[in-house]
Design a protein around this motif. Structure first.
Motif, PDB file in Angstrom:
ATOM      1  N   THR A   1      92.769  -2.945  12.150  1.00 15.45           N
ATOM      2  CA  THR A   1      92.602  -1.848  13.118  1.00 15.45           C
ATOM      3  C   THR A   1      92.579  -2.308  14.574  1.00 15.45           C
ATOM      4  O   THR A   1      92.787  -1.484  15.467  1.00 15.45           O
ATOM      5  CB  THR A   1      91.306  -1.045  12.843  1.00 15.45           C
ATOM      6  N   ILE A   2      92.333  -3.577  14.802  1.00 17.04           N
ATOM      7  CA  ILE A   2      92.183  -4.042  16.190  1.00 17.04           C
ATOM      8  C   ILE A   2      93.469  -3.781  16.983  1.00 17.04           C
ATOM      9  O   ILE A   2      94.577  -3.936  16.454  1.00 17.04           O
ATOM     10  CB  ILE A   2      91.754  -5.536  16.219  1.00 17.04           C
ATOM     11  N   GLY A   3      93.294  -3.287  18.182  1.00 13.05           N
ATOM     12  CA  GLY A   3      94.440  -2.997  19.051  1.00 13.05           C
ATOM     13  C   GLY A   3      95.050  -1.625  18.811  1.00 13.05           C
ATOM     14  O   GLY A   3      96.043  -1.277  19.445  1.00 13.05           O
ATOM     15  N   HIS A   4      94.455  -0.844  17.884  1.00 16.00           N
ATOM     16  CA  HIS A   4      95.062   0.450  17.523  1.00 16.00           C
ATOM     17  C   HIS A   4      94.117   1.621  17.810  1.00 16.00           C
ATOM     18  O   HIS A   4      92.941   1.432  18.116  1.00 16.00           O
ATOM     19  CB  HIS A   4      95.418   0.457  16.035  1.00 16.00           C
ATOM     20  N   ASN A   5      94.661   2.811  17.649  1.00 15.97           N
ATOM     21  CA  ASN A   5      93.843   4.027  17.702  1.00 15.97           C
ATOM     22  C   ASN A   5      93.086   4.160  16.388  1.00 15.97           C
ATOM     23  O   ASN A   5      93.693   4.004  15.318  1.00 15.97           O
ATOM     24  CB  ASN A   5      94.733   5.264  17.833  1.00 15.97           C
ATOM     25  N   ILE A   6      91.780   4.474  16.456  1.00 15.87           N
ATOM     26  CA  ILE A   6      91.032   4.757  15.230  1.00 15.87           C
ATOM     27  C   ILE A   6      90.433   6.155  15.358  1.00 15.87           C
ATOM     28  O   ILE A   6      90.096   6.592  16.456  1.00 15.87           O
ATOM     29  CB  ILE A   6      89.929   3.699  14.952  1.00 15.87           C
TER      30      ILE A   6
ATOM     31  N   PRO B   1      85.068  -2.197  19.606  1.00 16.90           N
ATOM     32  CA  PRO B   1      85.812  -2.801  20.715  1.00 16.90           C
ATOM     33  C   PRO B   1      87.288  -3.044  20.396  1.00 16.90           C
ATOM     34  O   PRO B   1      87.672  -3.178  19.230  1.00 16.90           O
ATOM     35  CB  PRO B   1      85.078  -4.134  20.944  1.00 16.90           C
ATOM     36  N   ASP B   2      88.063  -3.102  21.461  1.00 16.62           N
ATOM     37  CA  ASP B   2      89.503  -3.415  21.399  1.00 16.62           C
ATOM     38  C   ASP B   2      90.284  -2.392  20.587  1.00 16.62           C
ATOM     39  O   ASP B   2      91.325  -2.711  20.005  1.00 16.62           O
ATOM     40  CB  ASP B   2      89.734  -4.826  20.820  1.00 16.62           C
ATOM     41  N   ARG B   3      89.747  -1.185  20.496  1.00 17.67           N
ATOM     42  CA  ARG B   3      90.435  -0.091  19.827  1.00 17.67           C
ATOM     43  C   ARG B   3      90.163   1.187  20.628  1.00 17.67           C
ATOM     44  O   ARG B   3      89.099   1.298  21.240  1.00 17.67           O
ATOM     45  CB  ARG B   3      89.882   0.115  18.396  1.00 17.67           C
ATOM     46  N   VAL B   4      91.090   2.152  20.615  1.00 18.97           N
ATOM     47  CA  VAL B   4      90.783   3.451  21.213  1.00 18.97           C
ATOM     48  C   VAL B   4      90.087   4.275  20.137  1.00 18.97           C
ATOM     49  O   VAL B   4      90.652   4.510  19.062  1.00 18.97           O
ATOM     50  CB  VAL B   4      92.051   4.160  21.732  1.00 18.97           C
ATOM     51  N   ASN B   5      88.843   4.662  20.388  1.00 20.28           N
ATOM     52  CA  ASN B   5      87.999   5.355  19.409  1.00 20.28           C
ATOM     53  C   ASN B   5      88.113   6.865  19.611  1.00 20.28           C
ATOM     54  O   ASN B   5      87.670   7.394  20.628  1.00 20.28           O
ATOM     55  CB  ASN B   5      86.536   4.953  19.594  1.00 20.28           C
ATOM     56  N   PHE B   6      88.718   7.559  18.658  1.00 16.99           N
ATOM     57  CA  PHE B   6      88.766   9.025  18.676  1.00 16.99           C
ATOM     58  C   PHE B   6      87.653   9.523  17.751  1.00 16.99           C
ATOM     59  O   PHE B   6      87.610   9.120  16.583  1.00 16.99           O
ATOM     60  CB  PHE B   6      90.108   9.538  18.152  1.00 16.99           C
ATOM     61  N   VAL B   7      86.759  10.366  18.289  1.00 11.97           N
ATOM     62  CA  VAL B   7      85.662  10.894  17.474  1.00 11.97           C
ATOM     63  C   VAL B   7      85.858  12.396  17.339  1.00 11.97           C
ATOM     64  O   VAL B   7      85.948  13.112  18.342  1.00 11.97           O
ATOM     65  CB  VAL B   7      84.296  10.578  18.111  1.00 11.97           C
ATOM     66  N   LEU B   8      85.940  12.860  16.097  1.00  7.55           N
ATOM     67  CA  LEU B   8      86.086  14.303  15.852  1.00  7.55           C
ATOM     68  C   LEU B   8      84.723  14.953  15.777  1.00  7.55           C
ATOM     69  O   LEU B   8      83.858  14.518  15.007  1.00  7.55           O
ATOM     70  CB  LEU B   8      86.831  14.529  14.538  1.00  7.55           C
ATOM     71  N   SER B   9      84.528  15.987  16.580  1.00 13.48           N
ATOM     72  CA  SER B   9      83.232  16.667  16.600  1.00 13.48           C
ATOM     73  C   SER B   9      83.387  18.039  17.237  1.00 13.48           C
ATOM     74  O   SER B   9      84.172  18.208  18.170  1.00 13.48           O
ATOM     75  CB  SER B   9      82.229  15.838  17.418  1.00 13.48           C
ATOM     76  N   ARG B  10      82.608  18.995  16.729  1.00 13.18           N
ATOM     77  CA  ARG B  10      82.544  20.303  17.383  1.00 13.18           C
ATOM     78  C   ARG B  10      81.240  20.437  18.151  1.00 13.18           C
ATOM     79  O   ARG B  10      80.994  21.468  18.773  1.00 13.18           O
ATOM     80  CB  ARG B  10      82.623  21.421  16.337  1.00 13.18           C
ATOM     81  N   THR B  11      80.379  19.421  18.063  1.00  7.30           N
ATOM     82  CA  THR B  11      79.058  19.522  18.704  1.00  7.30           C
ATOM     83  C   THR B  11      78.886  18.556  19.877  1.00  7.30           C
ATOM     84  O   THR B  11      78.112  18.829  20.783  1.00  7.30           O
ATOM     85  CB  THR B  11      77.919  19.239  17.695  1.00  7.30           C
ATOM     86  N   LEU B  12      79.569  17.415  19.845  1.00  5.42           N
ATOM     87  CA  LEU B  12      79.403  16.459  20.948  1.00  5.42           C
ATOM     88  C   LEU B  12      80.138  16.973  22.176  1.00  5.42           C
ATOM     89  O   LEU B  12      81.189  17.609  22.056  1.00  5.42           O
ATOM     90  CB  LEU B  12      79.965  15.082  20.565  1.00  5.42           C
ATOM     91  N   THR B  13      79.593  16.670  23.336  1.00  2.00           N
ATOM     92  CA  THR B  13      80.243  17.066  24.573  1.00  2.00           C
ATOM     93  C   THR B  13      81.539  16.283  24.730  1.00  2.00           C
ATOM     94  O   THR B  13      81.574  15.081  24.467  1.00  2.00           O
ATOM     95  CB  THR B  13      79.326  16.715  25.776  1.00  2.00           C
ATOM     96  N   LYS B  14      82.571  17.002  25.139  1.00  2.90           N
ATOM     97  CA  LYS B  14      83.875  16.333  25.314  1.00  2.90           C
ATOM     98  C   LYS B  14      83.735  15.206  26.314  1.00  2.90           C
ATOM     99  O   LYS B  14      82.997  15.307  27.294  1.00  2.90           O
ATOM    100  CB  LYS B  14      84.912  17.344  25.817  1.00  2.90           C
ATOM    101  N   HIS B  15      84.418  14.122  26.024  1.00  2.00           N
ATOM    102  CA  HIS B  15      84.257  12.932  26.835  1.00  2.00           C
ATOM    103  C   HIS B  15      85.546  12.153  26.692  1.00  2.00           C
ATOM    104  O   HIS B  15      86.000  11.908  25.601  1.00  2.00           O
ATOM    105  CB  HIS B  15      83.071  12.137  26.260  1.00  2.00           C
TER     106      HIS B  15
END
Ligand SMILES: NC(=O)c1ccc[n+]([C@@H]2O[C@H](COP(=O)([O-])OP(=O)(O)OC[C@H]3O[C@@H](n4cnc5c(N)ncnc54)[C@H](OP(=O)(O)O)[C@@H]3O)[C@@H](O)[C@H]2O)c1
Length: 164
Positions: free
Chosen positions: A36-41, A57-71
Motif C-alpha cells: 500500500t505504501i505510496g498509494h491511495n488507501i 504515512p506515505d499514503r493518501v488516506n481517504f476516510v469514509l464517514s458521514r459524521t466526521l467533519t470534512k477535512h
C-alpha cells in the motif's frame, strides 16, 4: 483500479473491540505496508478510529464517514462520497483497507483481492466474507508460525477480470 487487502482468521473474523483479533502478525503488516505504501488507501471511520485517528504515512488516506467533519489536506481526505472515489479509481489505484462495511461497499468494483488467512480461531466481533465464487485465485503461499507470527498463515491473491 480498485484493490482490496484484508486479513482474517479461520472464521473470517477481522476485528475485535475495534482492534484486530490478533495482537501481532508481523509478516502480514509487512505485506500490507509493502503493497500500500505510496498509494491511495480507503478506510471506514471506525478503522480510522482504531488507528487513533493517525494517518498511515506515505499514503493518501481517504476516510469514509458521514459524521466526521470534512477535512482535506494532502494526506487525509474525509468524504462520504463513494461515487467520487469510484470515479477517481478509473484513472488511479485505490487500496480498500477495511473494515467490513467498506469492503462490502467496494467489493463489486474491485479487481484484485489480497487476503492473509490466519490459521486460528480467535475472538472477533467483525467479520468479512468476500464473494469468493466471483474471484479467481491466482496465488497462494503458506507459512508456518514463528516468533514474530504466532499462527500459521497463508497469503492468497485473487483476481476478477471485470467488475461484477
Ligand atoms: N483484519 C483486517 O484486515 C482489518 C482491516 C481493517 C479494519 N479491521 C477491523 O475492522 C473493524 C472496523 O470495521 P467496521 O466494519 O466496524 O467499520 P468500518 O468499515 O471501518 O467503518 C464504518 C464506518 O464507515 C462509515 N461508512 C460506512 N458506509 C458509509 C457510506 N456509504 N458512506 C459514508 N461513510 C460510510 C461510517 O462512518 P460514520 O459512522 O462516521 O458515518 C461507518 O460507521 C475494527 O475492529 C478494525 O480493527 C480489520
Amino acid at each position: 483500479m480498485i484493490k482490496m487487502i484484508v486479513a482474517y482468521d479461520k472464521n473470517h473474523g477481522i476485528g475485535w473491540n475495534n482492534q484486530l483479533p490478533w495482537s501481532k502478525m508481523h509478516n502480514d503488516l509487512l505485506r500490507f505496508k509493502k503493497l500500500t505504501i505510496g498509494h491511495n488507501i480507503v478506510m471506514g471511520r471506525k478503522t480510522f478510529d482504531s488507528l487513533d485517528k493517525h494517518i498511515l504515512p506515505d499514503r493518501v488516506n481517504f476516510v469514509l464517514s458521514r459524521t466526521l467533519t470534512k477535512h482535506n489536506d494532502s494526506s487525509l481526505i474525509i468524504t462520504s462520497d463513494i461515487n467520487w472515489i469510484l470515479n477517481r479509481a478509473k484513472v488511479e489505484d485505490f487500496w480498500i483497507i477495511g473494515g467490513s462495511k467498506i469492503y462490502s461497499l467496494f467489493e463489486d468494483y474491485a479487481t484484485k483481492l489480497y487476503i492473509t488467512e490466519i490459521n486460528a480461531q480467535l475472538t472477533a466481533d467483525t467479520y468479512y466474507f468476500p464473494k469468493l465464487n466471483y474471484w479467481k485465485e491466482t496465488n497462494r503461499i503458506k507459512f508456518p508460525a514463528d516468533t514474530k507470527n504466532p499462527f500459521d498463515y497463508r497469503f492468497i491473491t485473487y483476481h476478477k477480470a471485470t467488475v461484477v
